[in-house]
Write a protein that holds these residues in place. Sequence first.
Motif, short mmCIF file in Angstrom:
data_model
loop_
_atom_site.label_atom_id
_atom_site.label_comp_id
_atom_site.label_asym_id
_atom_site.label_seq_id
_atom_site.Cartn_x
_atom_site.Cartn_y
_atom_site.Cartn_z
N GLN A 41 0.81 -1.21 0.00
CA GLN A 41 0.00 0.00 0.00
C GLN A 41 0.85 1.26 0.00
N VAL A 42 0.17 2.41 0.12
CA VAL A 42 0.81 3.72 -0.12
C VAL A 42 2.13 3.89 0.63
N PRO A 43 2.18 3.70 1.96
CA PRO A 43 3.46 3.95 2.67
C PRO A 43 4.58 3.02 2.21
N MET A 44 4.27 1.76 1.95
CA MET A 44 5.30 0.81 1.53
C MET A 44 5.81 1.12 0.13
N PRO A 105 -3.38 9.98 -10.78
CA PRO A 105 -2.81 9.64 -9.47
C PRO A 105 -1.57 10.47 -9.16
N ASP A 106 -1.42 10.83 -7.90
CA ASP A 106 -0.21 11.56 -7.49
C ASP A 106 0.56 10.83 -6.41
N THR A 107 0.37 9.51 -6.33
CA THR A 107 1.20 8.63 -5.49
C THR A 107 1.68 7.48 -6.36
N LEU A 108 2.81 6.88 -6.01
CA LEU A 108 3.28 5.72 -6.75
C LEU A 108 2.28 4.58 -6.68
N TYR A 109 1.68 4.41 -5.51
CA TYR A 109 0.65 3.37 -5.34
C TYR A 109 -0.47 3.58 -6.35
N GLY A 110 -0.95 4.82 -6.48
CA GLY A 110 -2.00 5.11 -7.43
C GLY A 110 -1.57 4.88 -8.87
N GLN A 146 -2.72 -2.27 7.79
CA GLN A 146 -1.64 -1.61 7.07
C GLN A 146 -2.23 -0.59 6.09
N GLY A 147 -1.39 0.38 5.72
CA GLY A 147 -1.80 1.33 4.71
C GLY A 147 -2.24 2.67 5.27
N LEU A 148 -2.28 3.65 4.38
CA LEU A 148 -2.59 5.03 4.75
C LEU A 148 -3.93 5.16 5.45
N THR A 149 -4.93 4.41 4.98
CA THR A 149 -6.29 4.58 5.51
C THR A 149 -6.67 3.54 6.56
N SER A 150 -5.70 2.77 7.04
CA SER A 150 -6.01 1.75 8.05
C SER A 150 -6.33 2.35 9.41
N ASP A 151 -6.15 3.66 9.57
CA ASP A 151 -6.40 4.29 10.87
C ASP A 151 -7.85 4.15 11.32
N ILE A 152 -8.77 4.02 10.38
CA ILE A 152 -10.18 3.83 10.77
C ILE A 152 -10.34 2.52 11.52
N ALA A 153 -9.83 1.44 10.96
CA ALA A 153 -9.91 0.14 11.64
C ALA A 153 -9.10 0.16 12.94
N LYS A 154 -7.93 0.80 12.91
CA LYS A 154 -7.09 0.84 14.10
C LYS A 154 -7.76 1.59 15.24
N SER A 155 -8.55 2.61 14.90
CA SER A 155 -9.23 3.36 15.96
C SER A 155 -10.27 2.50 16.66
N ILE A 156 -10.91 1.59 15.92
CA ILE A 156 -11.87 0.66 16.54
C ILE A 156 -11.13 -0.33 17.43
N LEU A 157 -9.98 -0.82 16.94
CA LEU A 157 -9.15 -1.70 17.77
C LEU A 157 -8.72 -0.99 19.04
N ALA A 158 -8.31 0.28 18.91
CA ALA A 158 -7.88 1.04 20.09
C ALA A 158 -9.00 1.15 21.11
N ALA A 159 -10.21 1.39 20.63
CA ALA A 159 -11.36 1.46 21.54
C ALA A 159 -11.57 0.12 22.24
N ALA A 160 -11.42 -0.97 21.49
CA ALA A 160 -11.59 -2.29 22.07
C ALA A 160 -10.52 -2.59 23.12
N ALA A 161 -9.31 -2.07 22.88
CA ALA A 161 -8.19 -2.31 23.80
C ALA A 161 -8.11 -1.24 24.89
N GLU A 162 -9.06 -0.30 24.88
CA GLU A 162 -9.12 0.79 25.86
C GLU A 162 -7.84 1.63 25.81
N ARG A 163 -7.44 1.95 24.58
CA ARG A 163 -6.28 2.81 24.34
C ARG A 163 -6.72 4.04 23.55
N SER A 164 -5.94 5.09 23.69
CA SER A 164 -6.21 6.29 22.88
C SER A 164 -5.59 6.09 21.49
#
Length: 293
Positions: A41-44, A105-110, A146-164
Amino acid sequence: MDAEEIGRVQFFTGDIADLMAVKAAVAASGATQIVHLAALQVPMCRADPSSGARVNVVGTVNVFEAVRHAKNQVRGLSFASSVAAFGPDSLYPHKPVPDDAPLRPDTLYGIYKQANEHTARVYWQDWQIGSVGLRPHIVYGVGRDQGLTSDIAKSILAAAAERSFHINFDGPIALQYADDVAKTFIAAAGLEHRGAIVCNLRNDVIRVSDFVNALRAVAPEAQISFEKGRDLPFPADLDDSGLRSLLSGGPHREAGSGAPVSHTPLKTAVQRSLTLFRQLVAQNRVDLAQLEG
C-alpha cells in the motif's frame, strides 16, 4: 472463521511476483474464480518503490498471465484497483465522480493501480481475459492493519483495547466494511464478465468526525482524535451506479437497471468490528503494536 472453516481452506505460500509460483498455485487449487488482492500500500510503495512496482504491477501481470494459461479452468477474475488511481479531489468538481473520470494519481501506489487497470484492458483486447476491477476507498474491519487509511480500523481496535488513538487525516471519506467488500469482490468474480471494466465502490460517504461520533456512540469511553484539516489526497464522493448495473447482470442473473451493493449500516458494522476486536484482544490474538507511532 472458526477453526473448522479455516481447516477447509487450501493455503499455498509463494511470491506473487514469481510467475511460475502463481501459475502453479492456480493449477493446484483448481480455482474457477480468482479474487486478486495482493498489493503493497501507499506507505510501503513510497518507502520502497521498486518492491511496490514488483508486487503491485508485476504481480498483477502474473495473475492475468496465470489466468491466460488456464482459460479452460478459470472463468471469472476480479481485482483490487483503488480510489488512489484518481487524483486529488480538487480535480473532480462534478460529484459524484463517475467510473470513467480521468485517472490522475499523485502517489506511486495510485500509478501502479492505474497500470493494473490498463493491464486488464489490454488482456481483454489481446487475449479476451475478462475481469472486473473495483476501486475501494477506506476498507475497515478486523485484519485491516496496514496502509494510509487503516487508521479507521485501528481506531476501533484502540477502543476495544481501551487505548487512545489519533487518526492521521480528516475530511470526507467513503467507508466500506470489509465483509461487504469481500462479498462484492466475490460477486464480481462470479459474474464471469466478458470484457474489462473497473467500477467505483461507495457505501458510507461521511466525514471523519462523523465516524468518530459513530464509534463513540457504541464505545462512549473511546479516546479517539483526528488530524483536523488534513484531507486525504483523493475524492470520496464516488458514483457506484456502474457497479450496481454490473451486478444486475451475469450468467445467472436477469439484466436490470441496477442491483444493491452489499452494505452493512455504519453503526452495525462498527459494533460488529468492536465486538470482534474485543474478543481478539481478550484472547491475545491481535498485535497492539500497530497502534503505536
